[in-house]
Design an enzyme around this catalytic site. Structure first.
Site, PDB file in Angstrom:
ATOM      1  N   CYS A  72     -16.015  -3.562  -4.700  1.00  0.00           N
ATOM      2  CA  CYS A  72     -15.294  -4.849  -4.726  1.00  0.00           C
ATOM      3  C   CYS A  72     -15.940  -5.718  -3.658  1.00  0.00           C
ATOM      4  O   CYS A  72     -16.935  -5.354  -3.035  1.00  0.00           O
ATOM      5  CB  CYS A  72     -13.810  -4.623  -4.454  1.00  0.00           C
ATOM      6  N   ASN A  94       0.806  -1.224   0.000  1.00  0.00           N
ATOM      7  CA  ASN A  94       0.000   0.000   0.000  1.00  0.00           C
ATOM      8  C   ASN A  94       0.834   1.267   0.000  1.00  0.00           C
ATOM      9  O   ASN A  94       0.304   2.359  -0.119  1.00  0.00           O
ATOM     10  CB  ASN A  94      -1.015  -0.027   1.151  1.00  0.00           C
TER      11      ASN A  94
HETATM   12  C1  EPZ Z   1      -6.674   1.666   1.746  1.00  0.00           C
HETATM   13  O1  EPZ Z   1      -7.883   1.557   1.001  1.00  0.00           O
HETATM   14  C2  EPZ Z   1      -5.923   0.359   1.517  1.00  0.00           C
HETATM   15  N1  EPZ Z   1      -5.628   0.193   0.096  1.00  0.00           N
HETATM   16  C3  EPZ Z   1      -6.762  -0.820   2.015  1.00  0.00           C
HETATM   17  O2  EPZ Z   1      -5.989  -1.997   1.862  1.00  0.00           O
HETATM   18  C4  EPZ Z   1      -7.046  -0.614   3.504  1.00  0.00           C
HETATM   19  O3  EPZ Z   1      -7.857  -1.664   3.970  1.00  0.00           O
HETATM   20  C5  EPZ Z   1      -7.761   0.729   3.694  1.00  0.00           C
HETATM   21  O4  EPZ Z   1      -6.949   1.796   3.146  1.00  0.00           O
HETATM   22  C6  EPZ Z   1      -8.003   1.042   5.163  1.00  0.00           C
HETATM   23  O5  EPZ Z   1      -6.801   1.038   5.858  1.00  0.00           O
HETATM   24  C7  EPZ Z   1      -4.581   0.874  -0.434  1.00  0.00           C
HETATM   25  O6  EPZ Z   1      -3.893   1.627   0.230  1.00  0.00           O
HETATM   26  C8  EPZ Z   1      -4.311   0.628  -1.881  1.00  0.00           C
HETATM   27  P1  EPZ Z   1     -10.220   4.148   2.911  1.00  0.00           P
HETATM   28  P2  EPZ Z   1      -8.828   2.863   0.797  1.00  0.00           P
HETATM   29  O7  EPZ Z   1     -10.464   5.212   1.911  1.00  0.00           O
HETATM   30  O8  EPZ Z   1      -7.977   4.078   0.704  1.00  0.00           O
HETATM   31  C9  EPZ Z   1     -14.855   4.942   3.031  1.00  0.00           C
HETATM   32  C10 EPZ Z   1      -5.644  -4.265   1.396  1.00  0.00           C
HETATM   33  O9  EPZ Z   1      -6.167  -5.329   1.750  1.00  0.00           O
HETATM   34  N2  EPZ Z   1     -14.648   5.971   2.008  1.00  0.00           N
HETATM   35  O10 EPZ Z   1      -9.350   4.455   4.102  1.00  0.00           O
HETATM   36  O11 EPZ Z   1      -9.745   2.572  -0.293  1.00  0.00           O
HETATM   37  C11 EPZ Z   1     -14.603   3.541   2.501  1.00  0.00           C
HETATM   38  O12 EPZ Z   1     -15.740   3.037   1.833  1.00  0.00           O
HETATM   39  C12 EPZ Z   1      -6.501  -3.069   1.037  1.00  0.00           C
HETATM   40  O13 EPZ Z   1      -4.402  -4.073   1.299  1.00  0.00           O
HETATM   41  C13 EPZ Z   1     -15.718   6.792   1.650  1.00  0.00           C
HETATM   42  O14 EPZ Z   1     -16.830   6.640   2.152  1.00  0.00           O
HETATM   43  O15 EPZ Z   1      -9.610   2.868   2.176  1.00  0.00           O
HETATM   44  C14 EPZ Z   1     -14.290   2.765   3.764  1.00  0.00           C
HETATM   45  O16 EPZ Z   1     -15.505   2.360   4.384  1.00  0.00           O
HETATM   46  C15 EPZ Z   1      -7.969  -3.350   1.237  1.00  0.00           C
HETATM   47  N3  EPZ Z   1     -15.525   7.764   0.706  1.00  0.00           N
HETATM   48  C16 EPZ Z   1     -13.587   3.808   4.648  1.00  0.00           C
HETATM   49  O17 EPZ Z   1     -13.884   5.085   4.063  1.00  0.00           O
HETATM   50  C17 EPZ Z   1     -14.305   7.964   0.103  1.00  0.00           C
HETATM   51  O18 EPZ Z   1     -14.188   8.875  -0.735  1.00  0.00           O
HETATM   52  C18 EPZ Z   1     -12.073   3.666   4.706  1.00  0.00           C
HETATM   53  O19 EPZ Z   1     -11.631   3.560   3.371  1.00  0.00           O
HETATM   54  C19 EPZ Z   1     -13.232   7.126   0.477  1.00  0.00           C
HETATM   55  C20 EPZ Z   1     -13.426   6.146   1.439  1.00  0.00           C
END
Ligand code: EPZ
Length: 415
Positions: A105, A12
């Site tokens: 996903c 990540n």
């Molecule tokens: C990052 O995903 C990681 N991926 C994920 O790792 C990790 O699980 C996640 O952060 C949480 O730590 C990468 O870095 C490539 P978020 P990301 O935005 O950025 C909501 C793995 O297994 N949200 O922190 O997509 C979202 O739906 C992967 O290595 C909104 O609502 O996660 C979630 O419920 C899986 N609106 C929460 O925030 C937005 O615009 C946290 O998601 C963005 C996010």
């Protein structure tokens, strides 16, 4: 199992730093890049945008001097959410960007509203048409403007996307309620190495003073804390004594604390090496996944596998993603006793697991099934290894080298 395992660079960090390399028009050298399907996919997406990439082993050279504003191929973007993290860098560099929406996903809807609202706050016009996110900066300069942005959720991707966009914006950007993950700090350090002015990465408030352009750099990625955590659980669940390095123990505090809670002894042999000892039995405990420095959602599935063998009842609450408990039913096929209600799993510990054919639904679920299979009596056959290969650098080979009885079965002779 016994022996030492080498931890690879953080997935990540690699994915988002590859996007960060688009911020400069010179050569960027990124070291300690893990060998992962997702890294290859990110490379394909960037080269479709005119970026030149060359990889030798764990060294990746990127040159984005001829980046085009063409649309990245939807069939690639939809497979890799992290590709959307490039839109901030592209619109900051070129004043225009078009990126297909990544879509959902297995673990959730994965919206990007925080990314979009942040870019709009910085002066970008953003329209979403036919599944394509079109961003452009009106006006002669074509440069984003610094803004004060509050993130409703401490989103890792939104923090990273907007921090990258802000490095080239005119004026100061303040991101509040920013994500504090180590990979956010790694990206900030990479951008600073390219000449960006960023303060506060790793805290909830990040301040970025925009500069006209960034320059080449040579940067090495931090070790993968989730891979390290996965190997710690692999050692625990098989009652093994293994060592692992390099690690940054500070990045693993919630994981180490939880393992010690469960009764698994962990020693820091040296500043970058952890040593796990065998535990007779596992104590049940409760887990709530939270943004860093809370317990990481990416370690929830591996810990569910371990707690399915604990003495007593554990309660696991997945508060980050809305659909990340699907591995519970597959663990139950191995003899676990887990009930799921909403975002909470009630895990009643059982004395043994027994091997069975199971199906991986996402990356960390696949890891959890491997760990459960290592502990189960008899043979476990796991389908859906493409998920595993997205995020783990030769997990099966590294486990084999520790003495685990694990091998990849070519599909046509699956039993
Ligand atoms: C990052 O995903 C990681 N991926 C994920 O790792 C990790 O699980 C996640 O952060 C949480 O730590 C990468 O870095 C490539 P978020 P990301 O935005 O950025 C909501 C793995 O297994 N949200 O922190 O997509 C979202 O739906 C992967 O290595 C909104 O609502 O996660 C979630 O419920 C899986 N609106 C929460 O925030 C937005 O615009 C946290 O998601 C963005 C996010």
């Amino acid at each position: 199992m016994r022996g030492h395992v080498k931890i690879s660079g953080a997935k990540n960090s690699a994915l988002v730093i590859m996007a960060g390399a688009l911020l400069c028009s010179g050569d960027c050298r990124i070291r300690n890049v893990p060998s992962l399907a997702d890294v290859k996919l990110m490379g394909q997406i960037l080269s479709a945008l005119g970026v030149h990439l060359q990889q030798q082993g764990d060294i990746l050279d990127i040159n984005a001097s001829e980046i085009k504003t063409s649309i990245a191929p939807y069939e690639l973007v939809t497979q890799l959410r992290a590709s959307f993290f490039a839109i901030g860098a592209i619109v900051a560099r070129l004043g225009v960007a078009q990126m297909p929406l990544p879509g959902g996903c297995a673990i959730g809807a994965r919206p990007v509203d925080l990314h979009v609202r942040g870019l709009q706050a910085m002066g970008a016009e953003v329209q979403i048409e036919h599944g394509i996110c079109n961003a452009y900066v009106p006006g002669r300069s074509g440069r984003l403007k610094g803004a004060r942005i509050y993130l409703d959720i401490a989103s890792v991707g939104a923090t990273e996307n907007l921090m990258m966009a802000a490095t080239l914006a005119e004026g100061e950007t303040i991101i509040e309620n920013a994500a504090r993950e180590p990979e956010v700090v790694d990206l900030a350090n990479f951008c600073i190495a390219m000449g960006a002015k960023i303060k506060g990465a790793g805290t909830s408030t990040i301040t970025i003073d925009g500069v006209p352009q960034l320059h080449s750099t040579d940067y090495s990625i931090i070790p993968d804390r989730i891979e390290a955590g996965t190997f710690l659980v692999a050692g625990a669940i098989t009652h093994s004594e293994i060592t692992l390095s390099p690690v940054i123990p500070e990045h693993l505090l919630p994981i180490i604390a939880k393992l010690r809670d469960i009764g698994v002894p962990i020693i820091e042999d040296s500043p970058d090496c952890l040593h796990i000892l065998s535990a007779e039995a596992f104590r049940a405990t409760d887990i709530e996944t939270l943004p860093y420095p809370g317990f990481p959602t990416d370690m929830q599935a591996p810990f569910m596998a371990l707690l399915s063998l604990a003495e007593g009842d554990s309660l696991i609450n997945e508060s980050v993603f809305e659909n990340r408990l699907r591995h519970a039913s597959e663990l139950n096929r191995l003899g676990a006793d887990i009930r799921v209600k909403g975002n909470t799993a009630f895990v009643r510990g059982v004395p043994i697991l027994s091997g069975a054919p199971v199906l991986a639904t996402d990356l960390r679920a696949a890891a959890a099934l491997v760990l459960a299979g290592l502990a189960a009596e008899g043979q476990t056959t796991i389908q859906g290894l493409r998920h595993l290969d997205r995020g783990y650098d030769r997990l099966d080979i590294k486990l084999q080298q520790l003495g685990a009885k694990i091998q990849r079965v070519p599909v046509d002779i699956r039993v």
